[in-house]
Motif scaffolding. Sequence first.
Motif, PDB file in Angstrom:
ATOM      1  N   ASP A   1       0.848  -1.200   0.000  1.00  0.00           N
ATOM      2  CA  ASP A   1       0.000   0.000   0.000  1.00  0.00           C
ATOM      3  C   ASP A   1       0.882   1.248   0.000  1.00  0.00           C
TER       4      ASP A   1
ATOM      5  N   PHE B   1      -1.100  -0.703  -4.236  1.00  0.00           N
ATOM      6  CA  PHE B   1      -2.566  -0.753  -4.166  1.00  0.00           C
ATOM      7  C   PHE B   1      -3.099   0.676  -4.088  1.00  0.00           C
TER       8      PHE B   1
ATOM      9  N   LYS C   1      -8.863   1.307  -7.062  1.00  0.00           N
ATOM     10  CA  LYS C   1      -9.674   0.615  -6.057  1.00  0.00           C
ATOM     11  C   LYS C   1     -10.676   1.581  -5.453  1.00  0.00           C
TER      12      LYS C   1
ATOM     13  N   PHE D   1     -14.976  -4.524  -0.163  1.00  0.00           N
ATOM     14  CA  PHE D   1     -15.673  -5.207   0.922  1.00  0.00           C
ATOM     15  C   PHE D   1     -17.189  -5.055   0.825  1.00  0.00           C
TER      16      PHE D   1
ATOM     17  N   TRP E   1      -8.626  -7.453   0.939  1.00  0.00           N
ATOM     18  CA  TRP E   1      -8.099  -8.353   1.986  1.00  0.00           C
ATOM     19  C   TRP E   1      -9.219  -9.254   2.545  1.00  0.00           C
TER      20      TRP E   1
ATOM     21  N   MET F   1      -6.397 -12.162  -2.273  1.00  0.00           N
ATOM     22  CA  MET F   1      -5.584 -11.562  -1.214  1.00  0.00           C
ATOM     23  C   MET F   1      -6.060 -12.087   0.135  1.00  0.00           C
TER      24      MET F   1
ATOM     25  N   TRP G   1      -1.965   6.014   6.543  1.00  0.00           N
ATOM     26  CA  TRP G   1      -1.345   5.057   5.618  1.00  0.00           C
ATOM     27  C   TRP G   1       0.148   5.290   5.516  1.00  0.00           C
TER      28      TRP G   1
ATOM     29  N   GLU H   1      -8.976   3.681   7.240  1.00  0.00           N
ATOM     30  CA  GLU H   1      -9.835   2.488   7.218  1.00  0.00           C
ATOM     31  C   GLU H   1     -10.320   2.116   8.617  1.00  0.00           C
TER      32      GLU H   1
HETATM   33  C1  BGC Z   1      -7.852  -2.284   2.222  1.00  0.00           C
HETATM   34  C2  BGC Z   1      -7.165  -2.142   0.875  1.00  0.00           C
HETATM   35  C3  BGC Z   1      -5.688  -2.454   1.032  1.00  0.00           C
HETATM   36  C4  BGC Z   1      -5.555  -3.845   1.567  1.00  0.00           C
HETATM   37  C5  BGC Z   1      -4.125  -4.316   1.701  1.00  0.00           C
HETATM   38  C6  BGC Z   1      -7.548  -3.613   2.869  1.00  0.00           C
HETATM   39  O1  BGC Z   1      -7.992  -3.656   4.192  1.00  0.00           O
HETATM   40  O2  BGC Z   1      -9.243  -2.131   2.041  1.00  0.00           O
HETATM   41  O3  BGC Z   1      -7.376  -0.861   0.361  1.00  0.00           O
HETATM   42  O4  BGC Z   1      -5.039  -2.299  -0.193  1.00  0.00           O
HETATM   43  O5  BGC Z   1      -6.159  -3.906   2.847  1.00  0.00           O
HETATM   44  O6  BGC Z   1      -3.482  -3.683   2.728  1.00  0.00           O
END
Ligand code: BGC
Length: 761
Positions: A116, A160, A213, A260, A293, A324, A433, A515
């Motif tokens: 990421d 990502f 994404k 998700f 994920w 993933m 992030w 997140e």
């Molecule tokens: C996030 C993604 C991220 C992935 C890998 C997920 O929880 O929604 O945006 O790329 O984790 O870390």
Amino acid sequence: MKKYCIILTIILTLNGCQKNSNNFTDSAIAINKKVDSLLKIMTLDEKIGQMNQYNGFWDVTGPTPKNGDAKLKFNNLKKGLVGSMLNVRGVKEITALQKIAVEETRLGIPLIIGNDVIHGYKTLSPIPLAEAASWDLKEIENSARIAAREASAAGTNWTFAPMVDISRDARWGRVMEGAGEDPFLGSLIAAARVRGFQGKDLSKHNTIAATAKHFAGYGFSESGRDYNTVDISKNTLYNVVFPPFMATVDAGVRTFMNGFNELDGVPVTGSSFLQRDILKGDWKFDGFVISDWGSIKEMIPHGYARDGEHATELAIKAGSDMDMESHLYIKKIKGLIESKKLDIKLIDDAVSRILRVKFELGLFEDPYRYLDAEREKEVLYHPDNQKGVLEMAKKSIVLLKNDNQLLPLKKKNQTIALIGALANDNNSPLGNWRTNSDNNTAITVLEGMKAYPNNTLIYSKGADVNLNAGGIVKFHEKVEINENDKSGFNAAKNAARNADVVIMVLGEDGFQSGEGRSRTDIGLPGVQQELLEEVYKVNKNIVLVLMNGRPLNINWADNNIPSIVEAWQLGSQTGNAVAQVLYGDYNPSGKLPMSFPRSVGQIPIYYNYKNTGRPGPANAVFWSHYNDEVNTPLYPFGYGLSYTSFKYSDLKIDNKTLSNNNSINVSVNLENSGEFKGKEVVQLYIRDKFASVTRPVRELKGFEMVELSPGESKVVSFEISESLLKFYSANEVWESESGFFDIFIGTDSNASFQETFELTK
Ligand code: BGC
């Protein structure tokens, strides 16, 4: 290296290709031939392996894992049953993994390494929402370029990012990761970021594959609660959600990530409508799709898949090419093929897509292309990268209010009180992030302000940011929970009392957005609001500097505080950027990419809303409004001030009729009527007055950034052609419809300068 050479030789011989020819500029045909040849010699297990991505799992450079999950994954890697890994970092670690894939497996197919890399790798630029506030596409592209340079030097060849989810809901913590509420601006930024990451030649050692994404609709999670249900119309899906994704496909993005959320009752990971019909069908996307994920497994609690086997079947049929961290493809695909529930053609298609991107990255030509320890040392945190993110950071700042011209600050003979925990925080400005970077590495505002030595600077913390909000505590190394400690108030008031100017840096902790960080109250967390009001009692000359990952609710401040600066989370160079803007060495030019609500009750709030049948006010009651609040946001989309002022005049349109064969030129005169050199983003909005489906009251359709010295003017013009007026119509196609259109040009989405034209077809 032996096996790797054999496989490479077979492929190159079969296709008559020269060494050095596996790059992005190779014709797609040449790469497709190599992919086909390789596919022919792969076993089913090896194919499934390519569709399997594992999270980093053991101390790669340490002893071989003896048991548990790590052992299983390690053994699978040795058997050629892993196509990709994420969350492994650095040349040493990744070389160790790549060696196993290339030298110990039967075919020696290299791993693709994803991470990421959202707003920088080690050197961090501002969070993506902040960058969007710059409206500076070149700078945004450059910021992604810097991230790619560093990430690729540390062994990552796939990010990502960008997240291109449009969102209208500041409660959703992930708004920090996108470009805001507008599909037009969002599309241009999405494309700029893809260009920045991927460059012109993906096979170069300093470019990386990008990911659009989360496909699709994730930004519309109900009530702003992360991972929640999404229920939006086709109209919104096509006209608002899709455009930035389409822009990434046009820009050549190599991978997509699903998500998700569900859409129309189907988890997007299992949606063939999205992944097969739209993405790989209509948009002809030939890269691959990675799941989010564990999102394949999550189709079970969604109530869409019976069990793991069913989830696998649904995901593959829907076009999710790589798994993933659900660990389902590796376990279930073989059985599904044997029982004929899955057609091998679907597997071949997925594997071809993954291999194609690996070829394009040049990994078959040299699997160690991204693994040069010398380069890693040289590139990470390079001063040039710091310079680049500083430029980006300054441009991301938005001046929200500057009554009494408190700003820019005078450079000498001033006593300045600097207040707030965030002013002395070197971690929060890095944002949520920063998984690849190092904690506590941001330049603080306090440090940045010290670079101006001819004033007296007094720092006082006042109060902590409330770390309890948003479940952030576990992500902190040092846990200092301070919900209501006001013991620092007096010291802060004393510092403020005799100061010429008080700078208060307030807002969110770095982990309060992102997140899983949804909030129902988007005011200043903890006792910061109280601190602000207390300090105001002793000195009204306050500059409020906001540090946050989402629009905040700051009505009181807007009513009382003379100057307000939106400084988001600006990354490594935060303190320098803020100080240079406060002192006027950079005249703020940012514009909000998201509306700031007056209250949470107004959310979702966005400038391109529909008019409704009762836009009112017809009478006191029966029109579309609230009884206790106005409809408008506190600060609208596109809003942002400068230390200078700009005057708009002389709106001209060269033709009042547009057809398929001509275009219209609309222009306005912009004058710098203030005392500082400055930049203005001139914005063009258009309203389609009547159509086969209702259209927004206005939509951004163009903008230009203009820099003018005091007294200087420029005529700024926009070309309007029929294609600019296209939307997803009642005929379910992208088309324009004849009729009348309003044009608005001005400084933000409230622009009132108006003209009208007719489209005749
Ligand atoms: C996030 C993604 C991220 C992935 C890998 C997920 O929880 O929604 O945006 O790329 O984790 O870390």
